[in-house]
Design a protein around this motif. Structure first.
Motif, PDB file in Angstrom:
ATOM      1  N   THR A  72     -11.415  29.531  26.639  1.00  0.00           N
ATOM      2  CA  THR A  72     -10.515  30.023  27.694  1.00  0.00           C
ATOM      3  C   THR A  72     -10.774  29.294  29.003  1.00  0.00           C
ATOM      4  O   THR A  72      -9.835  28.888  29.704  1.00  0.00           O
ATOM      5  CB  THR A  72     -10.707  31.538  27.883  1.00  0.00           C
ATOM      6  OG1 THR A  72     -10.423  32.217  26.656  1.00  0.00           O
ATOM      7  CG2 THR A  72      -9.773  32.063  28.966  1.00  0.00           C
ATOM      8  N   ASP A  73     -12.051  29.126  29.334  1.00  0.00           N
ATOM      9  CA  ASP A  73     -12.398  28.404  30.569  1.00  0.00           C
ATOM     10  C   ASP A  73     -11.900  26.964  30.527  1.00  0.00           C
ATOM     11  O   ASP A  73     -11.385  26.435  31.507  1.00  0.00           O
ATOM     12  CB  ASP A  73     -13.912  28.429  30.785  1.00  0.00           C
ATOM     13  CG  ASP A  73     -14.415  29.811  31.166  1.00  0.00           C
ATOM     14  OD1 ASP A  73     -13.588  30.644  31.576  1.00  0.00           O
ATOM     15  OD2 ASP A  73     -15.624  30.065  31.035  1.00  0.00           O
ATOM     16  N   VAL A 109     -10.058  33.052  16.991  1.00  0.00           N
ATOM     17  CA  VAL A 109     -10.435  34.151  17.895  1.00  0.00           C
ATOM     18  C   VAL A 109      -9.569  34.149  19.148  1.00  0.00           C
ATOM     19  O   VAL A 109      -9.456  35.178  19.828  1.00  0.00           O
ATOM     20  CB  VAL A 109     -11.928  34.071  18.307  1.00  0.00           C
ATOM     21  CG1 VAL A 109     -12.825  34.184  17.091  1.00  0.00           C
ATOM     22  CG2 VAL A 109     -12.215  32.776  19.075  1.00  0.00           C
ATOM     23  N   MET A 110      -8.951  33.016  19.465  1.00  0.00           N
ATOM     24  CA  MET A 110      -8.120  32.930  20.665  1.00  0.00           C
ATOM     25  C   MET A 110      -6.889  33.824  20.570  1.00  0.00           C
ATOM     26  O   MET A 110      -6.270  34.146  21.583  1.00  0.00           O
ATOM     27  CB  MET A 110      -7.700  31.480  20.907  1.00  0.00           C
ATOM     28  CG  MET A 110      -8.857  30.523  21.153  1.00  0.00           C
ATOM     29  SD  MET A 110      -9.890  31.047  22.537  1.00  0.00           S
ATOM     30  CE  MET A 110      -8.723  30.989  23.894  1.00  0.00           C
ATOM     31  N   PHE A 111      -6.536  34.240  19.375  1.00  0.00           N
ATOM     32  CA  PHE A 111      -5.363  35.096  19.194  1.00  0.00           C
ATOM     33  C   PHE A 111      -5.720  36.579  19.226  1.00  0.00           C
ATOM     34  O   PHE A 111      -4.860  37.434  18.990  1.00  0.00           O
ATOM     35  CB  PHE A 111      -4.671  34.760  17.866  1.00  0.00           C
ATOM     36  CG  PHE A 111      -4.139  33.350  17.808  1.00  0.00           C
ATOM     37  CD1 PHE A 111      -2.922  33.030  18.384  1.00  0.00           C
ATOM     38  CD2 PHE A 111      -4.866  32.337  17.187  1.00  0.00           C
ATOM     39  CE1 PHE A 111      -2.422  31.735  18.340  1.00  0.00           C
ATOM     40  CE2 PHE A 111      -4.377  31.042  17.128  1.00  0.00           C
ATOM     41  CZ  PHE A 111      -3.157  30.744  17.711  1.00  0.00           C
ATOM     42  N   PHE A 112      -6.989  36.888  19.494  1.00  0.00           N
ATOM     43  CA  PHE A 112      -7.437  38.274  19.506  1.00  0.00           C
ATOM     44  C   PHE A 112      -8.160  38.580  20.820  1.00  0.00           C
ATOM     45  O   PHE A 112      -8.765  37.689  21.416  1.00  0.00           O
ATOM     46  CB  PHE A 112      -8.395  38.547  18.333  1.00  0.00           C
ATOM     47  CG  PHE A 112      -7.769  38.372  16.984  1.00  0.00           C
ATOM     48  CD1 PHE A 112      -7.260  39.453  16.292  1.00  0.00           C
ATOM     49  CD2 PHE A 112      -7.690  37.110  16.394  1.00  0.00           C
ATOM     50  CE1 PHE A 112      -6.683  39.292  15.037  1.00  0.00           C
ATOM     51  CE2 PHE A 112      -7.122  36.940  15.136  1.00  0.00           C
ATOM     52  CZ  PHE A 112      -6.611  38.034  14.460  1.00  0.00           C
ATOM     53  N   SER A 113      -8.091  39.827  21.244  1.00  0.00           N
ATOM     54  CA  SER A 113      -8.827  40.238  22.433  1.00  0.00           C
ATOM     55  C   SER A 113     -10.309  40.361  22.078  1.00  0.00           C
ATOM     56  O   SER A 113     -10.681  40.445  20.894  1.00  0.00           O
ATOM     57  CB  SER A 113      -8.309  41.588  22.943  1.00  0.00           C
ATOM     58  OG  SER A 113      -8.562  42.615  21.993  1.00  0.00           O
ATOM     59  N   LYS A 116     -11.287  43.077  19.803  1.00  0.00           N
ATOM     60  CA  LYS A 116     -10.837  42.995  18.408  1.00  0.00           C
ATOM     61  C   LYS A 116     -11.465  41.805  17.673  1.00  0.00           C
ATOM     62  O   LYS A 116     -10.917  41.327  16.679  1.00  0.00           O
ATOM     63  CB  LYS A 116      -9.312  42.872  18.359  1.00  0.00           C
ATOM     64  CG  LYS A 116      -8.574  44.093  18.895  1.00  0.00           C
ATOM     65  CD  LYS A 116      -8.767  45.305  18.017  1.00  0.00           C
ATOM     66  CE  LYS A 116      -7.936  46.483  18.512  1.00  0.00           C
ATOM     67  NZ  LYS A 116      -8.135  47.674  17.649  1.00  0.00           N
ATOM     68  N   LEU A 117     -12.611  41.338  18.123  1.00  0.00           N
ATOM     69  CA  LEU A 117     -13.225  40.174  17.489  1.00  0.00           C
ATOM     70  C   LEU A 117     -13.729  40.485  16.078  1.00  0.00           C
ATOM     71  O   LEU A 117     -13.888  39.585  15.260  1.00  0.00           O
ATOM     72  CB  LEU A 117     -14.369  39.639  18.351  1.00  0.00           C
ATOM     73  CG  LEU A 117     -13.941  38.960  19.664  1.00  0.00           C
ATOM     74  CD1 LEU A 117     -15.156  38.359  20.368  1.00  0.00           C
ATOM     75  CD2 LEU A 117     -12.891  37.889  19.408  1.00  0.00           C
ATOM     76  N   ASP A 118     -13.993  41.746  15.781  1.00  0.00           N
ATOM     77  CA  ASP A 118     -14.376  42.089  14.415  1.00  0.00           C
ATOM     78  C   ASP A 118     -13.193  41.915  13.474  1.00  0.00           C
ATOM     79  O   ASP A 118     -13.351  41.505  12.315  1.00  0.00           O
ATOM     80  CB  ASP A 118     -14.921  43.514  14.336  1.00  0.00           C
ATOM     81  CG  ASP A 118     -13.943  44.546  14.883  1.00  0.00           C
ATOM     82  OD1 ASP A 118     -13.128  44.183  15.750  1.00  0.00           O
ATOM     83  OD2 ASP A 118     -14.006  45.713  14.454  1.00  0.00           O
ATOM     84  N   VAL A 119     -11.991  42.190  13.976  1.00  0.00           N
ATOM     85  CA  VAL A 119     -10.771  41.951  13.192  1.00  0.00           C
ATOM     86  C   VAL A 119     -10.556  40.447  13.042  1.00  0.00           C
ATOM     87  O   VAL A 119     -10.198  39.961  11.962  1.00  0.00           O
ATOM     88  CB  VAL A 119      -9.549  42.607  13.860  1.00  0.00           C
ATOM     89  CG1 VAL A 119      -8.283  42.307  13.060  1.00  0.00           C
ATOM     90  CG2 VAL A 119      -9.752  44.109  13.994  1.00  0.00           C
ATOM     91  N   ALA A 120     -10.792  39.707  14.125  1.00  0.00           N
ATOM     92  CA  ALA A 120     -10.666  38.248  14.073  1.00  0.00           C
ATOM     93  C   ALA A 120     -11.609  37.668  13.030  1.00  0.00           C
ATOM     94  O   ALA A 120     -11.234  36.764  12.271  1.00  0.00           O
ATOM     95  CB  ALA A 120     -10.973  37.649  15.448  1.00  0.00           C
ATOM     96  N   TYR A 121     -12.827  38.186  13.000  1.00  0.00           N
ATOM     97  CA  TYR A 121     -13.815  37.732  12.014  1.00  0.00           C
ATOM     98  C   TYR A 121     -13.282  37.930  10.596  1.00  0.00           C
ATOM     99  O   TYR A 121     -13.389  37.039   9.745  1.00  0.00           O
ATOM    100  CB  TYR A 121     -15.116  38.507  12.204  1.00  0.00           C
ATOM    101  CG  TYR A 121     -16.224  38.126  11.259  1.00  0.00           C
ATOM    102  CD1 TYR A 121     -17.141  37.130  11.589  1.00  0.00           C
ATOM    103  CD2 TYR A 121     -16.361  38.748  10.021  1.00  0.00           C
ATOM    104  CE1 TYR A 121     -18.161  36.786  10.720  1.00  0.00           C
ATOM    105  CE2 TYR A 121     -17.370  38.402   9.148  1.00  0.00           C
ATOM    106  CZ  TYR A 121     -18.272  37.423   9.498  1.00  0.00           C
ATOM    107  OH  TYR A 121     -19.283  37.083   8.629  1.00  0.00           O
TER     108      TYR A 121
END
Length: 278
Positions: A72-73, A109-113, A116-121
C-alpha cells in the motif's frame, strides 16, 4: 495452390488446438470448483477459515499484514524501503521477507481489509491448489495424455493429501505448483525446445524458499534418472552426464543466477540467524 491450402489447414489446426486448450482448462476449472467446494464448504458452514494458531495467526497473519502495508505504501508513492525498522531491532526487508515478498499469490491480500486477512489466507490456499493442478495439467498435456488422465491427474494432484495437510503452511503449496513446471522444463530441454520454462520455474522456486528448492531438486533428480534409464536408446554414462550437465547449466546459470538479487540477501539473513527452543 498447394502451399496456400497447406497454410490454411495449418492455421485452422492451430485455432482448433487453441480452442481445445481453453476447453480442457475450463473443464478442469469447473471440476476443481465442484470438488473443492464439497471439501471446503464445511469451513464456510461453521464460520471457520484455513488459518490456524501455531503457524497461522502467530506467523502468517502478521506477515500478510506487513506485506499489505508495504505494498500500500509503495503504490501510494511512498517509495520502497530495503530496511525494516519494526523487525526486531531492524532487519533487511528482502532477506527476511523473501518468502512472502516473492510469492505472487500473496498479493491477493490487497483485495481484503486487514480485519479479513484470515479469509484472504484461505482464498490464497485454494487458489494455490488450483494453480498446482493447472501446472500438472500442463505437464500431462505436454506428454499427450488422454483428457480423462489429464483431469484425474490434475484434480488428484491439486487436492492430494499433501496439499490438504499443507493448507496450514502457505509456502508448502508453492513448491507443489513449481515441481510440475520444473520437470516440464527438463523435458522441454530434453526435446531441444526453449529452456525458459526450466529457467524461470527454478528461479521462482529459489526466491520462494531455498529449503524447499533443495527438496524439490532431489525429486527432480530422481525424475531425470528414472526418465533416462527407462527411455529408449543406448545408455552410456557419458551421455547421461552430458544431459545432466545441460539441465544443471540452465537451472543454475539461468534460474539461480537470475534469483541472485533475492537469494544473496536471503542467504545472508539465514546465516545470521539462530534457532532456540522454549
Amino acid at each position: 495452390m498447394g502451399l496456400a491450402t497447406k497454410g490454411a489447414v495449418t492455421e485452422k489446426g492451430l485455432k482448433n488446438a487453441g480452442s481445445n486448450v481453453w476447453q480442457v482448462y475450463l473443464k478442469y476449472t469447473i471440476i476443481f470448483m465442484l470438488v473443492s467446494g464439497v471439501i471446503f464448504s464445511q469451513f464456510a458452514l461453521y464460520g471457520k477459515t484455513l488459518i490456524w494458531k501455531t503457524d497461522g495467526f502467530l506467523q502468517w497473519y502478521p506477515l500478510m499484514a506487513k506485506l499489505k502495508s508495504f505494498t500500500t505504501d509503495f503504490l501510494s508513492g511512498n517509495g520502497f524501503d530495503f530496511w525494516s525498522w519494526d523487525t526486531g531491532l531492524g532487519a533487511d526487508w528482502i532477506g527476511n521477507y523473501a518468502l512472502i515478498f516473492c510469492d505472487p499469490f500473496n498479493y491477493l491480500v490487497m483485495f481484503f481489509s486487514k480485519e479479513k486477512l484470515d479469509v484472504a489466507y484461505s482464498v490464497i490456499m485454494v487458489v494455490k491448489m488450483y494453480a498446482a493442478g493447472a501446472a500438472m495439467l500442463a505437464f500431462l498435456r505436454y506428454h499427450r495424455k488422454s483428457e480423462a488422465v489429464c483431469m484425474m491427474g490434475a484434480i488428484g494432484y491439486a487436492l492430494c493429501a499433501w496439499s490438504l495437510i499443507s493448507s496450514r503452511h502457505d509456502f508448502f503449496i508453492t513448491q507443489l505448483i513449481l515441481f510440475p513446471l520444473i520437470i516440464l522444463g527438463v523435458d522441454k530441454v530434453e526435446d531441444r525446445k526453449s529452456p525458459l520454462t526450466l529457467i524461470f520455474s527454478v528461479m521462482l522456486s529459489v526466491v520462494n524458499s531455498l529449503y524447499f528448492s533443495y527438496m524439490t531438486a532431489l525429486f527432480v533428480a530422481v525424475y531425470i534418472i528414472i526418465g533416462y534409464f527407462t527411455g529408449e536408446g543406448r545408455k552410456t554414462a557419458g551421455d547421461f552426464l552430458k544431459k545432466l550437465f545441460r539441465y544443471i547449466l540452465y537451472a543454475v546459470l539461468g534460474g539461480v543466477f537470475l534469483s541472485a538479487p533475492v537469494l544473496v540477501p536471503a542467504l545472508y539473513a539465514l546465516t545470521n540467524t539462530s534457532t532456540g527452543s522454549g
